[in-house]
Design a protein around this motif. Structure first.
Motif, PDB file in Angstrom:
ATOM      1  N   THR A  13       7.527  -7.508 -11.283  1.00 36.11           N
ATOM      2  CA  THR A  13       7.285  -6.710 -10.400  1.00 36.11           C
ATOM      3  C   THR A  13       8.087  -5.597 -10.100  1.00 36.11           C
ATOM      4  O   THR A  13       9.424  -5.582 -10.357  1.00 36.11           O
ATOM      5  CB  THR A  13       7.237  -7.537  -8.969  1.00 36.11           C
ATOM      6  N   SER A  14       7.650  -4.403  -9.512  1.00 34.38           N
ATOM      7  CA  SER A  14       8.643  -3.266  -9.118  1.00 34.38           C
ATOM      8  C   SER A  14       9.449  -3.608  -8.050  1.00 34.38           C
ATOM      9  O   SER A  14       9.102  -4.396  -7.109  1.00 34.38           O
ATOM     10  CB  SER A  14       7.549  -2.023  -8.727  1.00 34.38           C
ATOM     11  N   VAL A  15      10.713  -3.321  -7.927  1.00 34.48           N
ATOM     12  CA  VAL A  15      11.631  -3.440  -6.942  1.00 34.48           C
ATOM     13  C   VAL A  15      11.102  -3.096  -5.584  1.00 34.48           C
ATOM     14  O   VAL A  15      11.322  -3.359  -4.578  1.00 34.48           O
ATOM     15  CB  VAL A  15      12.969  -2.798  -7.053  1.00 34.48           C
ATOM     16  N   SER A  16      10.077  -1.949  -5.368  1.00 35.63           N
ATOM     17  CA  SER A  16       9.516  -1.669  -4.320  1.00 35.63           C
ATOM     18  C   SER A  16       8.849  -2.589  -3.585  1.00 35.63           C
ATOM     19  O   SER A  16       8.357  -2.440  -2.464  1.00 35.63           O
ATOM     20  CB  SER A  16       8.798  -0.224  -4.524  1.00 35.63           C
ATOM     21  N   CYS A  17       7.982  -3.538  -4.473  1.00 34.42           N
ATOM     22  CA  CYS A  17       7.354  -4.656  -3.939  1.00 34.42           C
ATOM     23  C   CYS A  17       8.137  -5.682  -2.773  1.00 34.42           C
ATOM     24  O   CYS A  17       7.474  -6.103  -2.009  1.00 34.42           O
ATOM     25  CB  CYS A  17       6.863  -5.584  -4.701  1.00 34.42           C
ATOM     26  N   TRP A  18       9.343  -5.343  -2.755  1.00 33.28           N
ATOM     27  CA  TRP A  18      10.410  -6.215  -2.277  1.00 33.28           C
ATOM     28  C   TRP A  18      11.169  -5.460  -1.159  1.00 33.28           C
ATOM     29  O   TRP A  18      12.026  -6.015  -0.584  1.00 33.28           O
ATOM     30  CB  TRP A  18      11.442  -6.890  -3.306  1.00 33.28           C
ATOM     31  N   MET A  19      10.614  -4.434  -0.855  1.00 34.84           N
ATOM     32  CA  MET A  19      11.146  -3.551   0.291  1.00 34.84           C
ATOM     33  C   MET A  19      10.346  -3.169   1.329  1.00 34.84           C
ATOM     34  O   MET A  19       9.219  -3.121   0.979  1.00 34.84           O
ATOM     35  CB  MET A  19      11.729  -2.039  -0.517  1.00 34.84           C
ATOM     36  N   ASP A  20      10.872  -2.900   2.576  1.00 37.75           N
ATOM     37  CA  ASP A  20       9.991  -2.770   3.650  1.00 37.75           C
ATOM     38  C   ASP A  20       9.459  -1.241   3.370  1.00 37.75           C
ATOM     39  O   ASP A  20      10.440  -0.189   3.049  1.00 37.75           O
ATOM     40  CB  ASP A  20      10.667  -2.979   4.931  1.00 37.75           C
ATOM     41  N   GLU A  21       8.708  -0.775   4.130  1.00 37.27           N
ATOM     42  CA  GLU A  21       7.877   0.523   4.119  1.00 37.27           C
ATOM     43  C   GLU A  21       8.960   1.656   4.526  1.00 37.27           C
ATOM     44  O   GLU A  21       9.121   2.832   4.069  1.00 37.27           O
ATOM     45  CB  GLU A  21       6.701   0.779   4.903  1.00 37.27           C
ATOM     46  N   ASN A  22       9.780   1.463   5.761  1.00 40.87           N
ATOM     47  CA  ASN A  22      10.735   2.339   6.339  1.00 40.87           C
ATOM     48  C   ASN A  22      11.870   2.721   5.235  1.00 40.87           C
ATOM     49  O   ASN A  22      12.179   3.771   5.189  1.00 40.87           O
ATOM     50  CB  ASN A  22      11.312   1.919   7.566  1.00 40.87           C
ATOM     51  N   SER A  23      12.366   1.721   4.555  1.00 41.77           N
ATOM     52  CA  SER A  23      13.333   1.694   3.479  1.00 41.77           C
ATOM     53  C   SER A  23      12.716   2.714   2.424  1.00 41.77           C
ATOM     54  O   SER A  23      13.551   3.596   2.010  1.00 41.77           O
ATOM     55  CB  SER A  23      13.731   0.615   2.940  1.00 41.77           C
ATOM     56  N   LEU A  24      11.550   2.364   2.021  1.00 40.58           N
ATOM     57  CA  LEU A  24      10.895   3.223   0.966  1.00 40.58           C
ATOM     58  C   LEU A  24      10.853   4.721   1.186  1.00 40.58           C
ATOM     59  O   LEU A  24      10.907   5.435   0.409  1.00 40.58           O
ATOM     60  CB  LEU A  24       9.378   2.751   0.513  1.00 40.58           C
TER      61      LEU A  24
END
Length: 234
Positions: A204-215
């Motif tokens: 999976t992409s690391v973005s899957c494990w990050m909250d939207e505000n951090s992205l």
């Protein structure tokens, strides 16, 4: 006491407790806890929490739009809890050997997914006292109430050697450290049950494990994750 989840009705009439609840479960202590499921609209759901056979909480709610939820009041650390759920006075589910303690979530990619049995120093007699474990099924998507891939529902387990063999190695060894810390800190800490939840998917992409505000702080990463969500939802 029977340690397994009991279903009392052959015809559930759409009644269902959400999959992640089950016997041997550990709830986070000192916090309110939602108990959720599905059922027929306007059905009365009654949830009873007991400890050592004594009722300590009772909550009732009506099902709305096919869903219901009750909120348990916070409980301090302890064991020997059970949860009885009724629909319109009919017993539906009985969860046994529940505990309130500290719950740790292990989320990530293949490094977190890596099973204990494949670790170089694996000992097939390895087990963990005072610990229960749960692995979140790696369902990629849900369509028309069907899960793909069609994994069997997971369940809470005592951290025996057989249960741990396919469990996340990182989570298992963290549990071992937590046990050592509780022994070091004294007998009071030993009384706190521990729950380990493994939630991971290799590749999976690391973005899957990050909250939207951090992205959103990284325009390129956020743009990529947004495009992937659009593609998946088409």
């Amino acid at each position: 006491m029977n340690q397994n989840t009991k279903q009392f009705s052959a015809d559930d009439n759409n009644f269902k407790l959400d999959d992640y609840y089950g016997s041997h479960m550990v709830f986070q202590r000192d916090q309110k806890q939602p108990i959720c499921g599905a059922g027929r609209d306007q059905s009365e759901i009654k949830v009873t929490l007991k400890q050592n056979g004594k009722t300590i909480q009772e909550h009732s709610v009506l099902t709305k739009q096919g869903r219901w939820q009750v909120i348990l009041n916070p409980e301090s650390a302890g064991r020997n809890y059970e949860l009885l759920i009724e629909e319109n006075g009919v017993k539906k589910t009985h969860l046994c050997d529940l505990a309130f303690g500290d719950v740790f979530l292990f989320g990530g990619q293949s490094n977190m997914e890596y099973p204990l049995k494949d670790e170089a120093n694996y000992d097939d007699s390895f087990s963990l006292k005072n610990i229960r474990i749960y692995t979140v099924p790696r369902v990629e998507y849900i369509q028309v109430n069907q899960k793909f891939p069609a994994f069997e529902n997971s369940g809470w387990k005592l951290a025996s050697s057989s249960a741990l063999s396919d469990f996340s190695a990182i989570a298992a060894y963290t549990g071992q450290i937590l046990n050592h810390l509780s022994e070091f800190n004294g007998s009071n800490e030993e009384e706190i049950p521990i729950g380990l939840v493994s939630c991971n998917k290799g590749g999976t992409s690391v973005s899957c494990w990050m909250d939207e505000n951090s992205l959103k702080k990284d325009p390129d990463l956020y743009s990529h994750s947004y495009c992937m969500r659009v593609i998946r939802n088409q």
